[in-house]
Enzyme design. Structure first.
Site, mmCIF file in Angstrom:
data_model
loop_
_atom_site.group_PDB
_atom_site.id
_atom_site.type_symbol
_atom_site.label_atom_id
_atom_site.label_comp_id
_atom_site.label_asym_id
_atom_site.label_seq_id
_atom_site.Cartn_x
_atom_site.Cartn_y
_atom_site.Cartn_z
ATOM 1 C CB SER A 289 2.270 6.839 4.619
ATOM 2 O OG SER A 289 1.199 6.266 5.298
ATOM 3 C CB SER B 38 3.712 -3.098 5.131
ATOM 4 O OG SER B 38 3.564 -2.265 6.247
ATOM 5 C CD GLU C 243 -5.147 -0.095 6.152
ATOM 6 O OE1 GLU C 243 -5.365 0.642 5.176
ATOM 7 O OE2 GLU C 243 -4.094 -0.065 6.800
ATOM 8 C CD GLU D 75 -2.293 10.074 19.152
ATOM 9 O OE1 GLU D 75 -2.034 9.423 18.116
ATOM 10 O OE2 GLU D 75 -1.727 9.842 20.239
ATOM 11 C CD GLN E 134 -2.558 1.234 2.667
ATOM 12 O OE1 GLN E 134 -1.951 1.122 3.722
ATOM 13 N NE2 GLN E 134 -3.856 1.410 2.606
ATOM 14 N N GLY E 135 0.799 2.035 -1.072
ATOM 15 C CA GLY E 135 1.589 3.264 -1.175
ATOM 16 C C GLY E 135 0.713 4.477 -0.947
#
Ligand SMILES: Cc1cc2nc3c(=O)[nH]c(=O)nc-3n(C[C@H](O)[C@H](O)[C@H](O)COP(=O)(O)OP(=O)(O)OC[C@H]3O[C@@H](n4cnc5c(N)ncnc54)[C@H](O)[C@@H]3O)c2cc1C
Length: 383
Positions: free
Chosen positions: A129, A161, A244, A364, A126-127
């Site tokens: 961030s 990851s 997710e 958060e 997963q790209g």
């Protein structure tokens, strides 16, 4: 929440249990690298050959087209059998990239990718961030300039990851050059072997290298790889995050109950007093909370997608409980025992658990979502 299982469900459960008993790998899975890829793919291929991959995926894409109840029975039996953690390099493909392609992709994309995923022939990463765009995902700067039939991609992702061992990536990029924030993004399937991609692995606190930085230098991705509409990537990405946060980690959540039982056994075997000690009490509380988590997860599973924000409650509760459980394990082991060879999986899991309140959206951010989207508090934060 209780399910009503039919006689057919019960016989499905029995055959799942029998198959798992005979086929679950006995070796400890490698934590990272090419060995982790080979192990995860071999185990998925075995499940696929036995008819146990994609229980609730449509038959046209190689699944069995069975009900969610059957999927849950499978998850329960998977956990009971002591099978390897599903948080391996097949996780992204099976749990959120595949489901996103199924929901938003073209027929061509579905027909090509979904059977490959289920049969253990492709690893995805997963790209999303970037440095400067993690919690604030709408701050994405990696760009895709339209040039003929291609997007020319330049920029950088981080914390990806399994990028070092992946075949494909769900890549979120800015394709409308003048756009800001949530507008003008696209969700694109990126072939990780394309020229111009550099992957630089990052070692984590526990010593494993299962995430990486990814650099894109004039990478040409065909426009036909855009999933959903061009420039509508934000909505597609929210679908991905919905999967997710809501359903992807069911097996992990069920496994937590098992971990707590192992922890109780460890505690007693080291002379712990279950009735009159604070650790005994903490384990009992964790046990009750894990049962509550299971009920919460099942309830969320059967909700209308419009209420998918509930996934943030499950994700947050899971992450914090997980950290608490491994924290208790460290108390049980004590500083000297934690160095012993046979306790190293507990130590590894303790170190890995720090990332639980960061990955997939920090604690958060989940609290912001719960506050704003579920409780209706005034809006403030990002993502
Ligand atoms: C193990 C692991 C695996 C990961 N795998 C992937 C992956 O495969 N693909 C991928 O794209 N990403 C992945 N990530 C990245 C993950 O999604 C981000 O780390 C996460 O979203 C936080 O972003 P950040 O690291 O940029 O921190 P920041 O967003 O910079 O946050 C720093 C701190 O500020 C707080 N903060 C930020 N904004 C707010 C706000 N509005 N309100 C309150 N507090 C705020 C955060 O909670 C945090 O404590 C992974 C991360 C980990 C730890």
């Amino acid at each position: 929440m209780q399910f009503e299982f039919s006689e057919e469900d019960v016989s499905f459960r029995k055959s799942a249990r029998r198959w798992l008993l005979e086929n679950v790998p006995t070796e400890t899975p490698p934590h990272s690298g090419i060995e982790a890829r080979e192990f995860a793919l071999a185990w998925l291929r075995k499940r696929h050959a036995g008819g146990w991959s994609g229980i609730s995926w449509p038959a046209e894409f190689g699944g069995r087209g069975l009900s969610f109840e059957r999927q849950i029975i499978w998850h329960e039996e998977y956990v009971r059998s002591g099978a390897p953690t599903p948080l391996d390099s097949t996780f992204v493909a099976l749990n959120h990239a595949g489901p996103t392609v199924m929901e938003c992709g073209t027929e061509e994309q579905k027909t090509f990718h979904l059977p490959r995923i289920l049969s253990g022939n492709s690893i995805w990463c997963q790209g999303f961030s970037e440095p400067g765009a993690g919690s604030d995902l709408a701050g994405i700067r990696t760009s895709g300039r339209i040039d003929g039939e291609d997007l020319v991609v330049n920029g950088q992702k981080i914390w990806t990851s399994f990028a070092d061992i992946a075949d494909y990536q769900e890549l979120l990029i800015r394709t409308d050059p003048g756009s800001q924030r949530h507008k003008g993004l696209s969700w694109v399937i990126c072939d990780m072997t394309l020229p111009g991609i550099t992957v630089r692995p990052i070692k984590n606190l526990a010593g494993a290298t299962h995430f990486a930085e990814v650099f894109y230098d004039n990478v040409r991705i065909p426009l036909s790889n855009v999933v959903g509409a061009l420039h509508d990537g934000w909505n597609v990405a929210m679908t991905t995050l919905g999967f997710e946060r809501r359903t992807a980690a069911i097996t992990l959540q069920l496994m937590m109950e098992q971990k707590i039982e192992s922890l109780a056994t460890l505690f007693l075997s080291r002379g712990g007093d279950a009735a009159c000690s604070s650790i005994g009490r903490d384990i009992a509380i964790a046990r009750a909370e894990a049962a509550a988590l299971r009920a919460l997860t099942y309830r969320t599973l059967f909700k209308d997608p419009a209420t998918a924000f509930d996934g943030s409650i499950v994700r947050l509760f899971f992450a914090e409980l997980s950290q608490r459980i491994y924290g208790i394990a460290m108390e049980v082991l004590g500083p000297r025992n934690a160095e012993a060879e046979q306790d190293q999986e507990w130590v590894y899991s303790y170190l890995e658990a720090f990332s639980e309140t960061i990955a997939g959206g920090t604690a958060e951010i989940q609290r912001n979502i719960i506050g704003e989207r579920i409780l209706g508090l005034p809006r403030g934060g990002a993502r």
